[in-house]
Design a protein around this motif. Structure first.
Motif, PDB file in Angstrom:
ATOM      1  N   UNK A  60       0.853  -1.181   0.000  1.00 15.56           N
ATOM      2  CA  UNK A  60       0.000   0.000   0.000  1.00 15.56           C
ATOM      3  C   UNK A  60       0.895   1.239   0.000  1.00 15.56           C
ATOM      4  N   UNK A  61       0.597   2.188  -0.842  1.00 19.85           N
ATOM      5  CA  UNK A  61       1.376   3.429  -0.933  1.00 19.85           C
ATOM      6  C   UNK A  61       2.872   3.137  -1.107  1.00 19.85           C
ATOM      7  N   UNK A  62       3.232   2.487  -2.204  1.00 17.86           N
ATOM      8  CA  UNK A  62       4.636   2.076  -2.378  1.00 17.86           C
ATOM      9  C   UNK A  62       5.620   3.244  -2.409  1.00 17.86           C
ATOM     10  N   UNK A  63       5.242   4.377  -2.986  1.00 13.09           N
ATOM     11  CA  UNK A  63       6.156   5.516  -3.062  1.00 13.09           C
ATOM     12  C   UNK A  63       6.438   6.079  -1.664  1.00 13.09           C
ATOM     13  N   UNK A  64       5.403   6.288  -0.882  1.00 13.60           N
ATOM     14  CA  UNK A  64       5.592   6.810   0.464  1.00 13.60           C
ATOM     15  C   UNK A  64       6.384   5.818   1.313  1.00 13.60           C
ATOM     16  N   UNK A  65       6.102   4.534   1.149  1.00 18.01           N
ATOM     17  CA  UNK A  65       6.831   3.521   1.896  1.00 18.01           C
ATOM     18  C   UNK A  65       8.320   3.587   1.588  1.00 18.01           C
ATOM     19  N   UNK A  66       8.666   3.690   0.311  1.00 18.28           N
ATOM     20  CA  UNK A  66      10.079   3.776  -0.070  1.00 18.28           C
ATOM     21  C   UNK A  66      10.705   5.070   0.413  1.00 18.28           C
TER      22      UNK A  66
END
Length: 628
Positions: A503-509
């Protein structure tokens, strides 16, 4: 903080005196000596710089110091040069410049810092609040635009969203600034357009990380203590860990849902344990005013327009918490969902640009929504121009809204079933008339248009919330709404925004290494649906009383029997409360208006008002035949 922006025109002296009749006392002049900015603000609200022919002022959390701003201002020769100044700054702020007699004024892309403009004494002036301009111009409420506010969940679509419910007052659109000439005339220009989504995943995550670091640092600078939501979700949790790294005294607040199945408390406690130097407070929702408590405070809205999802008693509770800890700014994670959680429109864009890459995501979406192949293909391959979509939306504003179905340029809006036929017809006429003018969308890419409209809705919530919190000396701050963060997120390639396993891969990275992995990898999300029902049950009597004598009904916009029936009904989905929420927001806002504000009656003239601001009953439809 409140302010008015005046042109470098002789009549500005007269307008200044009009403004100073209120409690406002501060005045900053143009280089010519004529009044330029009039209002009330504290030293921490504003940064200014001036040369012989040029002046600039920044209102709000911003990275510039007066000395650094002066160095940049010395290179400004025209209002166009102000672009370079603005691009070098971090934060969320209003920018106002006076260059050779020409005024330039702008807010933020999201509208968290918004500017409104209108005509007073024959010249254009601007302000940070539309009701300020309306009061100076003697303007009342526009009944057609009031009808549009019944659209749920986010009100009227673009460009009608820039039209204030106050007659003659307009708002700047995303990326626009206002120029006011010395003769008092104005024009709007565009200084920002949505970026092309071309940045790869890794570089995009770095850019988002840097933008969020800057956004939080601006809010923390100069603060002994800062408070923040710690909901347990990825968004507010990220902000808490970013703030903790900056050495500020951090106080967090977790409002604990009454739903035992809600996992937010578990995740908030897990995060709190990893932030041992902060103060953490958990409050059961039952110990707060709860939802729908605003129904007993109808005279205390004081907002620029009707606004759903802004619940004054709850905002006051949170602001009181912040103030009790010595904080003047309270961080919230609003806006991250719209930036980092891929939507149906995002998948629609990916299908049209990278069909093969979209296949696994389409399959997952088809399974999750239980669509058949025909519905899937029709939904994801259909494309209409923005004017075509806007015109078609006029026919679709009635009927039940089904969440998550269909693809359009914006989230589909519906009017409540209790909207009168006259009001429905008026809304449809306005939508069709606007579509016939062939408005350009906010972005050629529908997914970016949708993102910007949702961010504008969030911006309105944040600035309205801060108006409420100002009574406590607190402002609500949403770093995810900053221009820099928004631009970084929109720059990332469409294919990199989707991950089937995250979920929300950009924010996670972006937050990897700042937020601990055990917290960052949460894949679900809680909600406050059960607490909505608790609040509705607790305040049902007050709500029924409000709609027993409804101003919206007196204006001919609703049949008050409808919301009363909805209040007594059993709702199986909290989303079904959205129409009621929008109607309540409109009703409470009308009731909060002071007695001198003109509210149209059912025959087109102002409703008779009592000394308390209430109106005298009139029963004919205000939007009957014959109105444009």
């Amino acid at each position: 903080m409140e302010f008015v922006i005046l042109p470098d025109h002789p009549v500005s002296e007269e307008i200044k005196e009009l403004v100073l009749r209120s409690a406002w006392t501060q005045v900053i002049g143009h280089p010519s000596g004529r009044p330029w900015l009039v209002g009330r603000w504290s030293e921490t609200d504003i940064v200014t710089a001036e040369t012989r022919d040029t002046r600039i002022a920044l209102f709000g959390p911003v990275s510039a110091t007066a000395e650094a701003l002066l160095r940049r201002l010395q290179r400004v020769r025209s209002v166009g040069d102000v672009d370079q100044v603005a691009r070098a700054l971090h934060g969320s702020f209003h920018l106002v410049a006076s260059v050779g007699g020409l005024v330039r004024a702008q807010g933020s892309i999201s509208g968290a810092c918004q500017l409104f403009y209108g005509s007073v004494k024959g010249v254009t002036i601007a302000a940070d609040r539309p009701q300020t301009l309306a009061a100076m111009a003697g303007a009342g409420v526009d009944e057609e635009l009031m009808a549009l506010q019944l659209l749920a969940p986010f009100g009227p679509p673009w460009p009608l969203s820039t039209r204030s419910v106050w007659r003659g007052v307009r708002a700047l659109g995303p990326g626009q600034h206002l120029e006011i000439r010395p003769n008092g005339s104005e024009r709007t220009r565009t200084h920002w357009t949505p970026p092309e989504p071309a940045v790869p995943f890794a570089a995009g995550a770095v850019a988002v990380r840097e933008a969020l670091e800057n956004a939080v640092a601006v809010r923390v600078r100069g603060s002994g203590t800062i408070s923040a939501d710690l909901s347990g979700g990825k968004d507010s949790t990220s902000l808490c860990f970013l703030a903790a790294r900056l050495g500020v005294s951090l106080a967090t607040l977790h409002l604990c849902s009454s739903d035992r199945a809600n996992e937010d408390r578990h995740w908030a406690e897990r995060s709190a344990a990893l932030l041992p130097d902060a103060e953490h407070v958990t409050v059961p929702m039952g110990d707060t005013p709860g939802f729908f408590a605003e129904s007993v405070l109808a005279a205390r809205q004081e907002l620029e327009a009707p606004l759903t999802m802004t619940r004054r008693p709850m905002l006051e509770y949170i602001a009181g918490f912040a103030a009790s800890r010595g904080a003047t700014r309270h961080l919230q994670g609003i806006g991250a969902d719209e930036l980092f959680r891929p939507s149906l429109m995002s998948l629609h864009a990916l299908v049209r640009s990278r069909a093969l890459a979209a296949v696994p995501h389409v399959r997952a979406m088809k399974s999750m929504r239980r669509w058949n192949a025909v519905t899937t293909v029709r939904s994801l391959m259909r494309h209409r121009t923005y004017p075509q979509w806007l015109a078609a939306s006029a026919d679709q504003i009635t009927g039940e809204r089904v969440l998550g179905t269909g693809v359009g340029w914006e989230v589909a809006s519906r009017v409540p079933s209790w909207t009168t036929p006259e009001a429905v017809d008026a809304i449809r006429r306005l939508l069709r008339r606007t579509a016939a003018e062939a408005p350009e969308p906010l972005s050629p890419l529908p997914v970016h248009h949708e993102m910007l409209r949702l961010m504008q809705a969030n911006g309105m919530i944040v600035r309205a919330s801060s108006r409420v919190a100002a009574d406590f000396g607190v402002s609500f701050q949403a770093p995810f709404l900053d221009d820099e963060v928004l631009t970084a997120a929109m720059s990332i390639r469409l294919v990199d925004r989707h991950r089937a396993d995250l979920v929300k891969p950009i924010l996670t990275a972006a937050m990897r290494g700042i937020v601990p992995d055990g917290v960052l990898d949460r894949q679900n999300k809680g909600d406050f649906g059960p607490d909505l029902y608790v609040g509705l049950r607790h305040h049902r009597g007050h709500l029924l009383e409000i709609f027993q004598d409804s101003l919206l009904a007196r204006m001919g916009l609703i049949d008050a029997a409808g919301p009363r029936a909805a209040l007594r009904a059993v709702h199986t989905d909290a989303g079904l409360l959205m129409p009621l929420d929008a109607t309540l927001a409109n009703e409470l806002w009308l009731r909060s208006l002071p007695s001198h504000v003109s509210i149209p009656s059912t025959n087109g003239s102002p409703l008779p008002r009592t000394s308390s601001g209430r109106t005298v009953k009139d029963t004919k439809p205000v939007l009957a035949e014959g109105r444009p």
